[in-house]
Design a protein around this motif. Structure first.
Motif, PDB file in Angstrom:
ATOM      1  N   GLY A 162      53.030  10.567  18.201  1.00  0.00           N
ATOM      2  CA  GLY A 162      54.142  11.141  17.460  1.00  0.00           C
ATOM      3  C   GLY A 162      53.942  11.030  15.955  1.00  0.00           C
ATOM      4  O   GLY A 162      54.240  11.962  15.193  1.00  0.00           O
ATOM      5  N   VAL A 163      53.419   9.897  15.511  1.00  0.00           N
ATOM      6  CA  VAL A 163      53.161   9.713  14.078  1.00  0.00           C
ATOM      7  C   VAL A 163      51.987  10.585  13.646  1.00  0.00           C
ATOM      8  O   VAL A 163      52.007  11.191  12.561  1.00  0.00           O
ATOM      9  CB  VAL A 163      52.879   8.231  13.777  1.00  0.00           C
ATOM     10  N   LEU A 164      50.953  10.676  14.477  1.00  0.00           N
ATOM     11  CA  LEU A 164      49.808  11.521  14.130  1.00  0.00           C
ATOM     12  C   LEU A 164      50.209  12.982  14.000  1.00  0.00           C
ATOM     13  O   LEU A 164      49.597  13.740  13.229  1.00  0.00           O
ATOM     14  CB  LEU A 164      48.721  11.377  15.197  1.00  0.00           C
ATOM     15  N   ASN A 165      51.246  13.385  14.712  1.00  0.00           N
ATOM     16  CA  ASN A 165      51.701  14.774  14.656  1.00  0.00           C
ATOM     17  C   ASN A 165      52.654  15.040  13.494  1.00  0.00           C
ATOM     18  O   ASN A 165      53.125  16.153  13.316  1.00  0.00           O
ATOM     19  CB  ASN A 165      52.400  15.154  15.967  1.00  0.00           C
ATOM     20  N   THR A 166      52.950  14.002  12.726  1.00  0.00           N
ATOM     21  CA  THR A 166      53.864  14.150  11.589  1.00  0.00           C
ATOM     22  C   THR A 166      53.097  14.619  10.356  1.00  0.00           C
ATOM     23  O   THR A 166      51.993  14.137  10.084  1.00  0.00           O
ATOM     24  CB  THR A 166      54.540  12.800  11.284  1.00  0.00           C
ATOM     25  N   ASP A 167      53.683  15.551   9.637  1.00  0.00           N
ATOM     26  CA  ASP A 167      53.055  15.997   8.393  1.00  0.00           C
ATOM     27  C   ASP A 167      52.962  14.840   7.405  1.00  0.00           C
ATOM     28  O   ASP A 167      53.882  14.018   7.299  1.00  0.00           O
ATOM     29  CB  ASP A 167      53.870  17.139   7.776  1.00  0.00           C
ATOM     30  N   PHE A 168      51.840  14.790   6.666  1.00  0.00           N
ATOM     31  CA  PHE A 168      51.598  13.668   5.754  1.00  0.00           C
ATOM     32  C   PHE A 168      52.741  13.494   4.748  1.00  0.00           C
ATOM     33  O   PHE A 168      53.147  12.380   4.439  1.00  0.00           O
ATOM     34  CB  PHE A 168      50.274  13.904   5.009  1.00  0.00           C
ATOM     35  N   GLY A 169      53.274  14.607   4.290  1.00  0.00           N
ATOM     36  CA  GLY A 169      54.335  14.535   3.288  1.00  0.00           C
ATOM     37  C   GLY A 169      55.658  14.039   3.831  1.00  0.00           C
ATOM     38  O   GLY A 169      56.594  13.776   3.066  1.00  0.00           O
ATOM     39  N   TRP A 178      50.754   1.296   5.513  1.00  0.00           N
ATOM     40  CA  TRP A 178      50.587   0.572   6.776  1.00  0.00           C
ATOM     41  C   TRP A 178      49.678   1.337   7.727  1.00  0.00           C
ATOM     42  O   TRP A 178      48.855   0.761   8.427  1.00  0.00           O
ATOM     43  CB  TRP A 178      51.961   0.302   7.424  1.00  0.00           C
ATOM     44  N   LEU A 179      49.821   2.662   7.736  1.00  0.00           N
ATOM     45  CA  LEU A 179      48.961   3.460   8.610  1.00  0.00           C
ATOM     46  C   LEU A 179      47.526   3.480   8.103  1.00  0.00           C
ATOM     47  O   LEU A 179      46.583   3.518   8.905  1.00  0.00           O
ATOM     48  CB  LEU A 179      49.505   4.893   8.700  1.00  0.00           C
ATOM     49  N   SER A 180      47.356   3.472   6.783  1.00  0.00           N
ATOM     50  CA  SER A 180      45.997   3.511   6.242  1.00  0.00           C
ATOM     51  C   SER A 180      45.213   2.259   6.631  1.00  0.00           C
ATOM     52  O   SER A 180      43.983   2.299   6.706  1.00  0.00           O
ATOM     53  CB  SER A 180      46.036   3.666   4.711  1.00  0.00           C
ATOM     54  N   ILE A 181      45.901   1.174   6.878  1.00  0.00           N
ATOM     55  CA  ILE A 181      45.223  -0.026   7.384  1.00  0.00           C
ATOM     56  C   ILE A 181      45.129   0.038   8.907  1.00  0.00           C
ATOM     57  O   ILE A 181      44.105  -0.315   9.499  1.00  0.00           O
ATOM     58  CB  ILE A 181      45.979  -1.302   6.966  1.00  0.00           C
ATOM     59  N   GLY A 182      46.185   0.537   9.546  1.00  0.00           N
ATOM     60  CA  GLY A 182      46.209   0.586  11.009  1.00  0.00           C
ATOM     61  C   GLY A 182      45.126   1.464  11.609  1.00  0.00           C
ATOM     62  O   GLY A 182      44.660   1.222  12.724  1.00  0.00           O
ATOM     63  N   ILE A 183      44.682   2.499  10.874  1.00  0.00           N
ATOM     64  CA  ILE A 183      43.665   3.396  11.429  1.00  0.00           C
ATOM     65  C   ILE A 183      42.264   2.799  11.346  1.00  0.00           C
ATOM     66  O   ILE A 183      41.317   3.371  11.888  1.00  0.00           O
ATOM     67  CB  ILE A 183      43.682   4.769  10.716  1.00  0.00           C
ATOM     68  N   VAL A 184      42.115   1.696  10.650  1.00  0.00           N
ATOM     69  CA  VAL A 184      40.814   1.004  10.587  1.00  0.00           C
ATOM     70  C   VAL A 184      41.027  -0.437  11.085  1.00  0.00           C
ATOM     71  O   VAL A 184      41.023  -1.386  10.295  1.00  0.00           O
ATOM     72  CB  VAL A 184      40.215   1.025   9.169  1.00  0.00           C
ATOM     73  N   PRO A 185      41.250  -0.594  12.378  1.00  0.00           N
ATOM     74  CA  PRO A 185      41.648  -1.911  12.906  1.00  0.00           C
ATOM     75  C   PRO A 185      40.635  -3.015  12.638  1.00  0.00           C
ATOM     76  O   PRO A 185      41.028  -4.173  12.494  1.00  0.00           O
ATOM     77  CB  PRO A 185      41.802  -1.650  14.400  1.00  0.00           C
ATOM     78  N   GLU A 387      57.121   3.186  15.561  1.00  0.00           N
ATOM     79  CA  GLU A 387      56.709   4.575  15.705  1.00  0.00           C
ATOM     80  C   GLU A 387      57.661   5.549  15.017  1.00  0.00           C
ATOM     81  O   GLU A 387      57.352   6.738  14.924  1.00  0.00           O
ATOM     82  CB  GLU A 387      56.571   4.925  17.192  1.00  0.00           C
ATOM     83  N   LEU A 388      58.805   5.083  14.559  1.00  0.00           N
ATOM     84  CA  LEU A 388      59.724   5.991  13.869  1.00  0.00           C
ATOM     85  C   LEU A 388      60.060   5.551  12.448  1.00  0.00           C
ATOM     86  O   LEU A 388      60.570   6.358  11.663  1.00  0.00           O
ATOM     87  CB  LEU A 388      61.012   6.157  14.684  1.00  0.00           C
ATOM     88  N   THR A 389      59.788   4.311  12.087  1.00  0.00           N
ATOM     89  CA  THR A 389      60.151   3.856  10.741  1.00  0.00           C
ATOM     90  C   THR A 389      59.320   4.591   9.694  1.00  0.00           C
ATOM     91  O   THR A 389      58.112   4.764   9.837  1.00  0.00           O
ATOM     92  CB  THR A 389      59.922   2.345  10.585  1.00  0.00           C
ATOM     93  N   GLY A 390      60.002   5.025   8.654  1.00  0.00           N
ATOM     94  CA  GLY A 390      59.317   5.721   7.565  1.00  0.00           C
ATOM     95  C   GLY A 390      58.813   7.092   7.933  1.00  0.00           C
ATOM     96  O   GLY A 390      57.960   7.638   7.228  1.00  0.00           O
ATOM     97  N   VAL A 391      59.300   7.659   9.041  1.00  0.00           N
ATOM     98  CA  VAL A 391      58.838   8.967   9.514  1.00  0.00           C
ATOM     99  C   VAL A 391      59.993   9.964   9.437  1.00  0.00           C
ATOM    100  O   VAL A 391      61.005   9.790  10.115  1.00  0.00           O
ATOM    101  CB  VAL A 391      58.318   8.886  10.963  1.00  0.00           C
ATOM    102  N   ALA A 392      59.840  10.998   8.628  1.00  0.00           N
ATOM    103  CA  ALA A 392      60.839  12.063   8.527  1.00  0.00           C
ATOM    104  C   ALA A 392      60.291  13.310   9.216  1.00  0.00           C
ATOM    105  O   ALA A 392      59.477  13.197  10.128  1.00  0.00           O
ATOM    106  CB  ALA A 392      61.167  12.319   7.057  1.00  0.00           C
ATOM    107  N   GLY A 393      60.731  14.469   8.798  1.00  0.00           N
ATOM    108  CA  GLY A 393      60.192  15.709   9.355  1.00  0.00           C
ATOM    109  C   GLY A 393      60.828  16.136  10.653  1.00  0.00           C
ATOM    110  O   GLY A 393      60.273  16.956  11.378  1.00  0.00           O
TER     111      GLY A 393
END
Length: 557
Positions: A162-169, A178-185, A387-393
């Protein structure tokens, strides 16, 4: 202060309290020390009675990783005078300022009393040593608790579909970081290794300097990042910078003498003599106990949490046929077909079933934004909201419980906006205390379905079951998201009122039909507005620029 004249130096291992006594302290050094002693003791020791109550209420035979985490992490500074000064919280640092003012006052009183003593103390080496011990252990235990959530990458999880499908903006600053660190575990693991290593080094006198250097460097970076990305943990990370900075002061004169003045420097340290057997045994027992609990045991508990119960994402697996990304190929509401339009405020645009119990779909309608980091210590999956915090759109995130026999999903909106953060605090406290008897609360899910769905707590892997988790499940189920309840009847068997929760969460009841292994899913039932809906979903493979993570938390097979 700690570097002695060359002709008085002795091998470090032979130094004792009587052999190597540093020069007498100057008046200003003693005043500064008295203030620093009160200030750092106030910062390093827990002053909340609840912390001690929790310490003795934990079930040490069935610990949850969060139990040790709570011991390691507690508020710093004196808050009995409030958390604001001149009406301002100073971005969270007001408590430190208040503590410093208190320390200055006590330090001056201490100075006055000492000036009347005969003879006056000429140095405070013994007290300075023990102050460093308190600070070393406080910093060591705290940063290990912090570090293990990175060493086993659960603090910054790999993004959900769901987060990956969210537009970056549509992501907030904090979420992007947080995601920029999470994608490089594996980088996150490295950061955890640095923090845990720094903490372990602080447990030993000989390696305190290196532990302090590591801690100062690693946490200063985190402080800066939190300010730049609105991370929200700038005060706690600053705390470790402050403690490690204090420990480094002891060695800075030697480092300066060696590296800047390029002069022969032999470090000399003051150690009290533990020559009596009970002192030696006590020292070994306490140190071994701390390392055993906060390094070894904590490692095991955090590993179990990573494997079976990652604290920022749901623990239980979802329906196996319902997985992946789906196109919404047909959408009816009240039997009226709604054709696809990116501007429509009712029709679902895309849908995702996560590996766990979450359905996400996008609607062109604003969503209440949760600005927390999805942390806390919720036990139930519905209250784990990273999975929903900080996610708009327009992303909607629903938690579901599945009656797989009759193929019915009972869905509840996970997003409660700003109430999410408040709820997590309530749930964290509730999970640590015994669940008290409460009025019977009527469930919105039929009893027959609940019998098939089963207990959420009992579905977890046996290694991950703990007293804290069980208590939390009960408390959060009786107070689902802080919702108020209304009396709907009287339970004669329990001699109590029967209440039904006011449905503050959006809810849906949808029948599902998985065709061709779940490549096509048909949902039909009642949505959150009590309208009938009929949705046809067709699974679609979607390639992302990100490669699959090789280190994912949780078991969902």
């Amino acid at each position: 202060m700690s570097t002695l004249p060359v002709d008085t130096l002795r091998p470090e291992t032979a130094a004792s309290e009587t052999q190597l006594r540093p020069p007498f302290w100057t008046a200003w050094q003693k005043i500064l020390f008295r203030i620093a002693f009160v200030f750092f003791v106030s910062l390093a020791l827990p002053n909340d009675p609840g912390w001690y109550k929790d310490l003795f209420s934990f079930d040490w035979t069935r610990l949850h990783y969060r139990d040790l985490y709570d011991i390691a992490r507690f508020g710093s500074g004196l808050n009995i005078f409030g958390n604001k000064i001149f009406g301002s919280s100073l971005n969270g640092y007001a408590t430190w300022v208040i503590t410093l003012i208190f320390a200055i006052g006590v330090g001056l009183v201490w100075t006055f009393i000492d000036s009347r003593r005969k003879p006056q103390p000429r140095e405070y080496n013994r007290l300075y040593y023990w102050l460093r011990v308190v600070v070393r252990y406080r910093a060591g235990i705290g940063i290990i608790g912090f570090g293990y959530t990175k060493l086993f990458p659960t603090q910054l999880p790999y993004p959900s579909l769901g987060v990956l499908n969210t537009d970056f903006g549509d992501l907030t600053l904090q979420k992007i970081y947080w995601l920029s660190i999470g994608i490089v575990p594996w980088y996150e693991v490295f950061a955890g290794v640095v923090e845990v290593l720094a903490g372990a080094l602080l447990f030993f006198r000989a390696t305190t300097f290196w532990g302090s250097v590591l801690l100062f460097g690693a946490l200063a970076d985190i402080v800066f990042v939190n300010f730049e990305y609105d991370g929200g943990v700038h005060v706690y990370s600053s705390y470790f910078v402050l403690l490690s900075g204090f420990l480094l002061i002891y060695d800075i004169p030697k480092v300066y003498n060696l590296l800047v003045r390029e002069q022969l420097t032999i470090p000399v340290h003051y150690y009290p003599s533990f020559h009596k057997p009970w002192q030696q045994w006590s020292r070994v027992f306490l140190k071994t106990g701390v390392i055993g609990v906060f390094v070894v045991w904590f490692f095991y508990l955090q590993g179990v949490n990573f494997l079976y119960d990652p604290y920022k994402q749901p623990a239980l697996k979802g329906v196996s046929e319902l997985r992946g990304n789906y196109n919404v190929t047909e959408f009816k509401i009240n039997n009226q077909v709604i054709p696809y339009s990116p501007l429509d405020s009712v029709r679902w645009q895309q849908a995702t079933f996560e590996n766990w119990t979450t359905l996400t779909f996008k609607v062109n309608r604003p969503v209440d934004l949760d600005l927390s980091n999805g942390g806390g210590s919720p036990m139930r999956d519905i209250n784990r909201t990273f999975e929903l915090t900080g996610v708009a759109g327009g992303q909607r995130v629903f938690y579901y419980e599945a009656d797989t026999l009759h193929q019915v999903l009972y869905l509840q909106d996970k997003n409660r906006g700003r109430q999410n953060r408040e709820t997590r605090e309530i749930e964290g406290k509730a999970a640590r205390t015994e669940a008290k008897a409460k009025p019977v609360v009527a469930s919105w899910i039929p009893k027959e379905a609940l019998a098939i769905i089963g207990s959420e707590d009992e579905k977890i892997h046996p290694l991950a079951r703990s007293t804290r988790r069980t208590r939390g499940m009960i408390s959060e189920a009786e107070n689902p998201g802080g919702e108020s309840s209304q009396v709907v009847g009287w339970d004669r068997s329990n001699n109590g009122t029967v209440k039904a929760p006011t449905p503050l969460r959006n809810r849906m009841i949808l029948n599902y039909q998985a065709i061709n292994g779940g490549n096509r899913v048909i949902l039909s039932g009642i949505n959150e507005n009590r309208d009938s809906i009929h949705v046809v979903l067709d699974r679609v493979p979607r390639k992302y620029a990100l490669s699959e993570s090789t280190l994912k938390a949780g078991k969902y097979d």
